[in-house]
Each structure stands twice: as structure tokens, then as C-alpha cells.
Scaffold this motif. Structure first.
Motif, PDB file in Angstrom:
ATOM      1  N   TYR B 252      23.457   9.322  44.091  1.00  0.00           N
ATOM      2  CA  TYR B 252      23.324   8.035  44.786  1.00  0.00           C
ATOM      3  C   TYR B 252      23.698   6.868  43.867  1.00  0.00           C
ATOM      4  O   TYR B 252      23.735   5.731  44.294  1.00  0.00           O
ATOM      5  N   GLU B 253      23.932   7.156  42.604  1.00  0.00           N
ATOM      6  CA  GLU B 253      24.276   6.123  41.616  1.00  0.00           C
ATOM      7  C   GLU B 253      23.222   5.028  41.558  1.00  0.00           C
ATOM      8  O   GLU B 253      23.475   3.878  41.914  1.00  0.00           O
ATOM      9  N   CYS B 254      22.019   5.410  41.187  1.00  0.00           N
ATOM     10  CA  CYS B 254      20.946   4.415  41.076  1.00  0.00           C
ATOM     11  C   CYS B 254      20.118   4.728  39.849  1.00  0.00           C
ATOM     12  O   CYS B 254      20.422   5.645  39.097  1.00  0.00           O
ATOM     13  N   SER B 255      19.056   3.932  39.640  1.00  0.00           N
ATOM     14  CA  SER B 255      18.186   4.108  38.483  1.00  0.00           C
ATOM     15  C   SER B 255      17.578   5.510  38.452  1.00  0.00           C
ATOM     16  O   SER B 255      17.001   5.975  39.445  1.00  0.00           O
ATOM     17  N   GLY B 258      13.640   5.393  38.463  1.00  0.00           N
ATOM     18  CA  GLY B 258      13.135   5.083  39.797  1.00  0.00           C
ATOM     19  C   GLY B 258      13.207   6.296  40.709  1.00  0.00           C
ATOM     20  O   GLY B 258      12.255   6.612  41.430  1.00  0.00           O
ATOM     21  N   ALA B 259      14.340   7.013  40.634  1.00  0.00           N
ATOM     22  CA  ALA B 259      14.504   8.175  41.510  1.00  0.00           C
ATOM     23  C   ALA B 259      13.484   9.258  41.169  1.00  0.00           C
ATOM     24  O   ALA B 259      12.958   9.938  42.052  1.00  0.00           O
ATOM     25  N   ALA B 262      10.202   8.231  42.625  1.00  0.00           N
ATOM     26  CA  ALA B 262      10.256   8.345  44.080  1.00  0.00           C
ATOM     27  C   ALA B 262      10.166   9.802  44.504  1.00  0.00           C
ATOM     28  O   ALA B 262       9.503  10.132  45.494  1.00  0.00           O
TER      29      ALA B 262
END
Lengths: 424, 373
Positions: B252-255, B258-259, B262
């Protein structure tokens, strides 16, 4: 006008938040739900990001609506977890706080990697970027904040019942659960008002710190709520001005530090509850106990030698309760200044007034000893220590009462004379 | 070592060490103290940074460790002074300390190679490239060493003080009566929490730390009644979530941090729903089962009473519907089940109780009496 248009907006925004958060924070504080506010604030972040992703604009109305939606979802989650699973409230709050915030971060970092996403400026909701507040934002904040204050004013009595006597409130026919939900919604609304000034992470301080400070000054809810509003508003204004004057002082954290300073001052200096007052009171009490002990020692030396007009040398006094010269000197200074004793070199003797005062202390001691021995039938070798403490606490009226109760005795359990009542 | 392996290892080390100490926080209802510590250590880290001018791990651990223990102490002092409740004490202490940290970071940004983003959600993505030198010799990624060390310390603490921690968590009064100090154990645990937070902080950020401290232990708490099993499950859930989170973040190309947190949240929701004993689903099924048994007993009792009154022709489903107001479908289900069990049988005008049914009524009556006794 000396202040710029931007600063005026920022100032209005942060004072408004301070007032509203202070008022609502009082109820959260009293209900021991301080940290629920923390969770709700963190839960607002994914809402901001989702609203941006869905609406594709950074119109603050959308973003704040999103924040409100996920804030309420977070509150609901806490409620459900506590109600339906064995996980306790602290962990439920911790879960909402970290997981919702993590989802927010996931979305935020995703947005930043989208084309043009870097300019979205959503990360200002983390710590607040008051400088970006424009008039439309202010309008939204003012309407929301005004609504919150209005609701608090309308259901003030019911909220008071919720804080102090749920069972009574329920018996009057108010829905306490409904009020809880209402209070949670108020908290979420406050969070939304504060998003742009202090941001989600420090929101809990805006809610709780002014309320905690106000709590120190009063025991009345109405006064506490008003004071918390004033302290919160003032902290917001002062913090904003400070951060505007120094170049690299972000407003959110500065506001938090100002209100924390107010709290520290309140904890220390608030009359009656303040730590400084407690410390001073304790010090005065200790000093009085030392003075009374010295009076009593001088009295007992004179009693043994059948003469109170002789000077007692300091070493003899030091032997009585193992005190240092300095300690005795300090109490002696107080006695001399009060005209209860006089000095000759390092020796000390009671004046006429001092003798009368000392007799009263000894009287309390011996009557209490006798009371313990006769009425509670304690062995006579056990009563001295208790009397050492009580002689400083008993009032003269109480001692007169005990004397009457015991039938005006002449001697204590050890056969020593009990001094007479003070002559008027 | 490839960077994927490094990130997975660091994530697992963080998850495992947080799960070990976090389990005791959750059991002792101190979850939010962990949250407070993870925010409040920031000024300690910045000050250590300023004093040494480097990102050497040891001064940072010391600086942040001091702040962590100081936070616990301050909360306790405020709480014990009776001027603030515990939750409010936590709520005023950590934002103040965190604000000090943020202000330090932003006003010294020129000298300090830290920014508020990395404080919050860290950057585990950079973990592989930040290599630790000893005497000029690179010995591998720094984050691997710091988080690994924290894991070793936490594992030792739990192994050596397992019994003590267990007693303090479940029965502090017993702990002090059998002669060891709950206060000492408490501060040891808090020091371990601070150490873990600090070691993990720089690589994964404060939010992942909070998430890993609270979420996997709370998830494990829903799955077992035994402390040892809970610790192992919490570690497994934490490690699993960090792997799953990493995979998701890559896609998802995110932190990454954070993932990972989550993913742990997802694990919690799953076990809250599906835990065999404490899950919502299990509770719902049990509720339904009990309801069905109760309904069966009520019907049997009613039929038995009517039989005793001399009613031999039985009762029709309509009569029962009117009697219990269950609606047609539910009545049919209850009656069908009783007939299948051989407790009722068809009769002239509907249904009547069988001898086996009478015995069941009698047994249920004795059981109820025994319960009352």
C-alpha cells in the motif's frame, strides 16, 4: 490595531478551544475519564484522512465532519469492548488510541505519497498549526464551540448528577446512559474544535490540565467549570502570543506548557489544597509541638527540684529527649520572644506567663494519662506515649470535660500532681 | 542481510519485547501508563542527543530511561497527594513532558537530526541503513542491536521474576505478606517498560510502541486463562502482526509502523469476535443454547403440570403459542427439538409429555434445588 489579521484568527481560535475544552474537561476529570479524551482525539486522525480521500478536498468542514465520525466510532469501540469483553477500560482506551491513530498514520503516509498529496497539509492536525486558521475555520469552530457551551448550560444539573450521584439521578428518571453518550459526544466536539490549534496528540492536555488546575481552587462544580474555562482560555491566548513572538515555538505545545505551568502553580499555591499551604501548616504544627515540649520539660525540671525560678542549663535539657543544642535553641528563641521564658547564657527558665502555659500542657498530658488508665483500663506504663501525642491536640475545653468526667482528680496514674485549670 | 530481513527482525524484536512487559501492564490495568511513558521519554532522548551530539544508543537509553521512571514517579506523587486522580495525573504529566520534547526538537531542528514525524511514527524503513560502528568497524544495523538488547533484558526479567510478577499482578497483598516488595517489582517493571520504549522508539516511533504494548497482550488476554500461555500468545500475535503489517505497507506504500499497529488492531477485533471462550460469537451461541434449554424446560414443565391435572389428550402448538407468546417459528423449533429427544410425543389433540420427559422435569427440578442450596 497592533495585531495582524492572522494572529487575530489564531488568538480567537485557541482561546475559544481553551474555554470550551476547559468547561467540558471538568466533567471528564470528575468522571475519571480523563484519558478517554486522549483516545477520542487520536481517533479523529483517520477521520480527517478518510474525509480527504473521499471528498478529495481539504475544506475544513469535510475534514472536521470526518474527524467527528471516527471520534464517535472510537468512543463506541471503547464502550463496546468494555461492555462485551473481559478487557478493562484502560486497555480498551489504549487500543483505540493506538490502533485508530495507526490507521490514521497509514492513511496519512499514503496520502503524502499520492501525486500532490504533500501539499495537503494534513499533518498539521498532528500538533496543530494554528497559523493556518482562516476565517471560515473560525466560523466552524465558533458554531461548534458555542453549541457545546449551550448544551452544557442546558443540561448542567443533569451532568452534575452524572458526576456525583448516578444512582440518585437515575431514580429521578434521568437516563444516565443517555447523558454518558451526550458527554462523550461533547468530548468529540471539543476535540474537533481543537484539531487545528493543538492537534490530536496534545488534545488531552487542553481538556484535562485546566480542569485539574481549577479543581485545586474550589470544591464547587459551578465555580470549577467557570474557572477551568477562564484558565483554559487564558492559557490558549498566552500560549499563542508566546509562540508568535518567538520564532520556532510551535503553538500547540506552547499552549500545553502554559496551562501546565498554571496547574503547577495551582497545585502549590491554591489556598487550603495547595502543597505549599499543607507544608506551612505542617511546619507550624511541628514548631508548636517542639515549643510545648520544651515548656513541659522546663516545668518538670522545676517540679523535681521544687523550684521554678532556677535557670536550667542547656545540657540538662538536651538529655531529656535527646535533642541537639540547635533544636533547643530554636524553640527557646520562640519562647523568649513570646515572653514565656528568659535566658542567662545558655541556661533557661520559665517566666510567670511561661509557667502558666507549661502547666496547661502538663495538665493535658496527665489528665489524658489518667483517662486512659481509668476509663480504658490501659496499664499505667502504656499511657505515656499516647499522652505525648494528645497533649498537643486536645483543646482546653476538652480537657476540662475530661477532668469533670474523672471527678476532679488530684493526681495522675504515676502519682504526680495535675496542674489546675487556667484562671480566667 | 537484506533490508526486508532487518525490518522484519526489528519489528519482531519490538513486538516481542513489548508483548512481554505489556502483558503485565494490561493485567495490572496500567495500560495507559505505558502510553504515558512512550510519550514522555521524548525530552530525555533530545537532551541526550544534545549533550552527546550523536545518536549513540547508550546515552539515549539512559536519558529516556530516566524520563520514563520520572514519569511513573511524578504520576504516583500526584496521585498519592490526593490532589488528582490517577487518570488525571497521567493525563496532565505526559502531554507536558511531550510538549517540552516537541519544542526542543522544533527549536533546535538545525542541530538535531530528529523531526516530529520520526518521533511519532518512527521510520523503521531506515533501520537497515543506520549501521552501528564499534571502533570504526560496522557491526550491523543499530536498531537490530538496541531492540535485540531490550528483548534480551525483558526476557530475562520475565524468566527470573516470573513468580514475583505473577503474584504482584494477581495478588499484591499476598506479595507483601510473603516477603517481597511489590513496589520494587513495580519499579523494575516500569524501568523495563521505559527501556523497551526507548529502544523501540527511534526505529518504530511512539505510536507503534503503544500499540504493541497494549494490543497484542489484550488480544491474548481474550484467548487464555493462563499467564504463561498469555505471554507466549502475546509474543506470537505481536510478531505475526508486525510481519503482516510489513507486507501490507510494502503493497500500500504507507508507514510500516502504522501498518504493524493497525494489523495488531485487526487481530484484536478478530479475537474479540471469535475467541472460543470470551469472544462475542461464543457468548452469543452460549446465550442461545441456554435460551433454548430454558424454553424446552418451560414447555415440559407446562405439559407435566397439565398431565398431572388429568389432561390426557395433549396440547396443540396453538395452545403453547398462546401460553408462551413465542411466535409460530420459535414454538415449532422448540417442540421439534423436544420431540426429537423423545421427551414429548404426539397425542390425540396435539402433544403430551413422555415418561422420559417427566424424568427430565424431575431431574431439572433437583438440579435447580441443588443449585439453590
Amino acid at each position: 490595531m497592533g495585531i495582524s489579521y492572522t494572529l487575530e484568527n489564531v488568538l480567537l481560535g485557541s482561546s475559544l478551544l481553551g474555554v470550551v475544552a476547559g468547561v467540558v474537561g471538568c466533567f471528564a476529570l470528575l468522571r475519571r475519564q480523563s484519558l478517554l479524551g486522549d483516545a477520542l482525539a487520536h481517533a479523529a486522525l483517520p477521520g480527517v484522512c478518510l474525509a480527504f480521500l473521499l471528498a478529495g478536498s481539504k475544506e475544513s468542514l469535510y475534514l472536521l465532519a470526518g474527524a467527528m465520525a471516527t471520534g464517535i466510532a472510537g468512543a463506541l469501540f471503547v464502550l463496546l469492548v468494555v461492555r462485551w469483553t473481559r478487557v478493562k477500560e484502560d486497555a480498551a482506551i489504549g487500543i483505540v488510541l493506538s490502533v485508530f491513530f495507526a490507521v490514521g498514520i497509514v492513511l496519512l503516509t499514503r496520502i503524502q505519497r499520492l501525486p500532490g498529496g504533500n501539499q495537503s497539509g494534513l499533518d498539521r492536525y498532528l500538533f496543530g498549526q494554528a497559523a493556518t486558521i482562516v476565517e471560515e475555520d473560525l466560523m466552524v469552530m465558533a458554531i461548534l464551540g458555542g453549541a457545546v457551551l449551550l448544551v452544557v448550560a442546558l443540561v448542567y444539573k443533569e451532568l452534575k448528577l452524572l458526576c456525583f450521584d448516578r444512582a440518585f439521578g437515575a431514580s429521578l428518571g434521568f437516563s444516565m446512559r443517555g447523558l454518558e453518550v451526550l458527554l462523550t459526544c461533547l468530548l468529540v466536539a471539543v476535540v474537533v474544535v481543537g484539531l487545528q490549534t493543538v492537534g490530536v496528540i496534545l488534545m488531552v492536555a487542553a481538556l484535562i490540565t485546566p480542569a485539574a488546575a481549577a479543581r485545586q481552587w474550589t470544591d464547587r462544580l459551578g465555580a470549577m467549570v467557570l474557572l477551568a474555562g477562564v484558565l483554559g482560555g487564558a492559557s490558549g491566548a498566552i500560549g499563542t502570543i508566546l509562540s508568535a513572538t518567538a520564532p520556532k515555538l510551535p503553538p500547540g505545545p506552547t499552549i500545553v506548557l502554559v496551562s501546565s505551568a498554571v496547574l503547577v502553580a495551582s497545585l502549590l499555591f491554591a489556598p487550603r489544597r495547595g502543597m505549599l499551604w499543607a507544608w506551612l501548616e505542617e511546619r507550624a504544627l511541628r514548631s508548636r509541638i517542639r515549643r510545648e515540649n520544651l515548656l513541659k520539660d522546663l516545668y518538670r525540671v522545676g517540679e523535681r527540684e521544687r523550684a521554678w525560678d532556677r535557670f536550667v542549663p542547656r545540657p540538662a535539657l538536651m538529655g531529656l529527649r535527646g535533642q541537639g543544642a540547635l533544636e533547643i535553641e530554636r524553640s527557646a528563641g520562640h519562647l523568649v520572644a513570646a515572653g514565656l521564658a528568659e535566658r542567662s547564657g545558655d541556661a533557661l527558665r520559665l517566666t510567670a506567663a511561661g509557667l502558666a502555659e507549661a502547666a496547661q500542657v502538663v495538665r493535658k498530658h496527665r489528665l489524658w494519662e489518667l483517662y486512659l488508665a481509668r476509663r480504658l483500663e490501659l496499664p499505667t506504663d502504656h499511657v505515656h506515649r499516647d499522652a505525648e501525642a494528645m497533649e498537643h491536640a486536645l483543646s482546653e475545653e476538652a480537657v476540662d470535660g475530661i477532668e469533670e468526667l474523672l471527678g476532679f482528680p488530684k493526681e495522675d496514674p504515676h502519682g504526680r500532681l495535675i496542674p489546675a485549670r487556667r484562671r480566667p | 542481510m537484506s533490508s526486508t530481513v532487518v525490518i522484519l527482525l526489528v519489528g519482531s524484536f519490538v513486538a516481542a519485547s513489548c508483548a512481554l512487559v505489556g502483558s503485565f501492564l494490561v493485567l495490572r490495568r496500567l495500560a495507559l501508563l505505558g502510553d504515558a511513558i512512550s510519550h514522555a521519554v521524548l525530552p530525555g532522548i533530545v537532551v541526550a542527543f544534545l549533550l552527546t551530539g550523536s545518536r549513540a544508543p547508550l546515552p539515549m537509553v539512559l536519558g529516556a530511561g530516566c524520563l520514563g521512571v520520572f514519569t511513573v514517579f511524578l504520576v504516583e506523587v500526584l496521585n498519592r497527594s490526593r490532589r488528582l486522580q490517577e487518570d488525571a495525573s497521567i493525563g496532565v504529566v505526559f502531554p507536558a513532558l511531550f510538549s517540552v520534547g516537541v519544542i526542543l526538537v522544533s527549536s533546535l531542528a538545525a542541530q538535531v537530526d530528529l523531526d516530529t514525524d520520526c518521533v511519532l511514527y518512527g521510520d523503521i524503513a531506515y533501520a537497515p541503513s543506520d549501521v552501528l560502528d564499534v571502533g570504526g568497524v560496522p557491526i550491523g544495523p543499530k536498531a537490530l542491536w538496541t531492540t535485540g538488547a531490550a528483548l534480551v533484558v525483558d526476557a530475562l526479567l520475565v524468566l527470573l521474576l516470573y513468580k514475583e510478577l505473577k503474584v504482584v499482578s494477581f495478588d499484591p497483598a499476598l506479595a507483601s505478606s510473603i516477603g517481597f516488595s511489590p513496589v520494587l517489582v513495580h519499579y523494575l517493571l516500569m524501568a523495563a517498560v521505559s527501556l523497551t520504549v526507548v529502544a523501540s522508539f527511534e526505529s518504530v516511533g511512539s505510536i507503534l510502541v503503544v500499540g504493541m504494548l497494549v494490543v497484542p497482550p489484550a488480544t491474548a488476554y481474550l484467548l487464555t486463562e493462563r499467564l504463561g500461555v498469555m505471554l507466549l500468545l502475546a509474543v506470537a500475535i505481536g510478531v505475526g502482526s508486525s510481519a503482516a503489517g510489513y507486507a501490507f505497507a510494502r503493497w500500500y506504500e504507507c508507514s510500516i509502523g502504522g501498518a504493524m499497529a493497525a494489523a495488531a488492531g485487526l487481530a484484536f477485533v478478530a479475537s474479540a469476535l471469535a475467541s472460543p471462550r470470551h469472544g462475542l460469537l461464543a457468548r452469543y451461541l452460549k446465550h442461545r443454547r441456554l435460551g433454548a434449554r430454558l424454553a424446552g424446560h418451560l414447555v415440559l414443565l407446562h405439559l407435566s403440570g397439565r398431565a398431572a391435572e388429568g389432561e390426557r389428550r395433549g396440547l396443540g402448538p396453538r395452545d403453547l403459542e398462546a401460553r408462551f407468546r413465542w411466535g409460530r417459528v420459535r414454538t415449532a423449533r422448540v417442540l421439534g427439538r423436544l420431540e426429537a429427544q423423545g421427551l414429548i410425543e404426539p397425542a390425540a389433540a396435539g402433544l403430551r409429555i413422555t415418561p422420559a420427559g417427566e424424568r427430565a422435569v424431575e431431574q431439572a427440578g433437583t438440579a435447580a434445588l441443588a443449585d439453590r442450596r
